[in-house]
Design an enzyme around this catalytic site. Structure first.
Site, PDB file in Angstrom:
ATOM      1  N   CYS A 143      -9.092 -10.530 -12.772  1.00  0.00           N
ATOM      2  CA  CYS A 143      -7.894 -10.480 -13.626  1.00  0.00           C
ATOM      3  C   CYS A 143      -7.590 -11.844 -14.228  1.00  0.00           C
ATOM      4  CB  CYS A 143      -6.692  -9.976 -12.821  1.00  0.00           C
ATOM      5  SG  CYS A 143      -6.747  -8.207 -12.465  1.00  0.00           S
TER       6      CYS A 143
ATOM      7  N   VAL B 123      -8.713  -0.439  -8.787  1.00  0.00           N
ATOM      8  CA  VAL B 123      -7.654   0.155  -9.602  1.00  0.00           C
ATOM      9  C   VAL B 123      -7.691   1.677  -9.538  1.00  0.00           C
ATOM     10  CG1 VAL B 123      -6.754   0.406 -11.944  1.00  0.00           C
ATOM     11  CG2 VAL B 123      -7.590  -1.822 -11.158  1.00  0.00           C
TER      12      VAL B 123
END
Length: 430
Positions: free
Chosen positions: A263, A20
């Site tokens: 996730c 990220v």
């Protein structure tokens, strides 16, 4: 703040340079001065050589980027706009592990100055930014939110391995502690996100929006996994059912599989945790998690049944598992359900060999205490294709048969292959 960032009078700091943080840091570095911080000195050394440890960002992305990579927290003092992109994992009891997030908040608090901004991107439960992180910022900075500095949240939407949807093409959700903060944060992100920015009314709304994105996918996949279990008992091919159902315009063609990663397999536990704190035990979310977490055992049991049907002595069998990363064409092995599948097979004393062209042998050994082979051996009793890497999609049935003995069994978790009944191989797909 925005004008000062544009003129490079002030700097942005990105804390956490993984899947990220690195893409957002490099994107910001095309417009602003950036400090890229990570506690992993080895990772920093690679980034200084324009090498992405995750193998997601090409070398060209580092060229002409106005960024300084550092593992020294003192360098955060130079920044005025902080972006937090550290991992938010769960522990062995599936409880949110906020330690990386809280340590990052403390480090930023020590570097925080009047008029600074702090924006969190890490996935959390609604309320975490303001209830858990903000007090640490105020304590270590000796500053007050709204009076001295601004706070925001902008959930990450990176899709590892997806080259068709780069960061700039994914619309960004942003939120701030007040209207001024939200506007400035929107301007900063809007300068690099061509798809546009959506301003959520509150930080809690932005946090909740992120966590339900992954919960929705988790639940849809869990439904297909449950259907796959039912159809398997009926002797019905789930992939053919999905293909037939997809002829209707409003059918959503989700597919069954092993749901891991950082996730979909993790984020639902954050909302479950917070909901239980508030006195409500979610039924649907919990059920979906239970089904998806149980799929490695289901696949292992299926293989054991097939081996026993062929009169195999499980203690003398050798099985090849192809693929360990949590999804195709990435190197990330975090929360890989393939590792759970391997453990399930080992419970039966089956000798398991493991290969993956994308995973790091050192990381596999460190994370799972498993050995990643350079290449397959031969005379396997069964082969499991667990991850849909491009390298595996080009393989054919003669190749798999060449790896196995006289009673070949192929388990195709991702449904990559079409196998005729006359192929001379015991073929099963999820």
């Amino acid at each position: 703040m925005f004008d000062a960032l544009l003129t490079k009078e002030k700097q942005i700091a990105v804390i956490g340079l993984g899947y990220v943080g690195l893409p957002i840091a490099l994107a910001f570095a095309t417009r602003f001065r950036v400090v890229g911080f990570d506690i992993n000195a080895e990772r920093i050394a690679m980034l200084q050589r324009a090498e992405d440890p995750s193998r997601e960002m090409p070398t060209e992305a580092f060229q002409d980027a106005d960024i300084t990579f550092t593992a020294n927290p003192d360098d955060l003092q130079q920044a005025h706009f902080f972006v937090v992109a550290v991992p938010t994992p769960i522990d062995d009891y599936k409880v949110p592990d906020l330690k990386p997030l809280l340590r990052a908040s403390e480090a930023i608090g020590r570097a925080l100055k009047p008029d600074d901004y702090v924006v969190y991107e890490s996935t959390v439960y609604p309320g975490c930014t303001e209830d858990d992180c903000l007090p640490l910022l105020e304590e270590h900075a000796n500053l007050k939110l709204g009076v001295d500095f601004k706070l925001g949240y902008s959930p990450e939407r990176i899709n590892p391995g997806d080259k068709s949807r780069p960061l700039s093409s994914i619309r960004k959700v942003v939120a701030g502690n007040d209207a001024e903060a939200a506007q400035t944060i929107a301007e900063v992100y809007g300068s690099i996100i061509t798809a546009g920015v959506y301003v959520a009314p509150t930080i809690k709304v932005a946090e909740a929006a992120k966590v339900i994105e992954n919960i929705q996918r988790d639940l849809n996949i869990s439904l297909m996994n449950e259907l796959a279990i039912i159809f398997d008992k009926m002797g019905v091919d789930t992939q053919e059912v999905i293909k037939a159902a997809s002829t209707k315009w409003n059918f959503l063609p989700f597919t069954p599989g092993l749901v891991g990663g950082h996730c979909i397999g993790i984020d639902p536990y954050y909302l479950l945790y917070k909901s239980r704190q508030l006195g409500y035990d979610p039924q649907v979310i919990n059920s979906g998690r239970r089904i998806n977490d149980g799929m490695p055992a289901f696949v292992a049991t299926k293989l054991v049944q097939k081996l026993l049907q062929k009169d195999k002595d499980l203690r003398q069998t050798k099985v090849l598992v192809m693929g360990l990363t949590f999804k195709e064409n990435v190197s990330d092995i975090r929360n890989s359900k393939v590792a759970d599948l391997v453990r399930e097979l080992m419970k039966y004393a089956i000798n398991v060999h493991l290969v993956d062209p994308h995973a790091s042998p050192n990381e596999v050994a460190q994370e799972y205490h498993m050995t990643l082979m350079d290449r397959p051996s031969s005379q396997y009793d069964a082969v499991i294709v667990a991850v849909g890497h491009d390298e595996y999609k080009i393989l054919d049935i003669p190749y798999f048969k060449s790896l196995m003995n006289g009673a070949p069994i192929l388990l195709d978790i991702k449904g990559l292959f079409q196998v005729d009944a006359e192929a001379g191989i015991d073929y099963w797909r999820l």
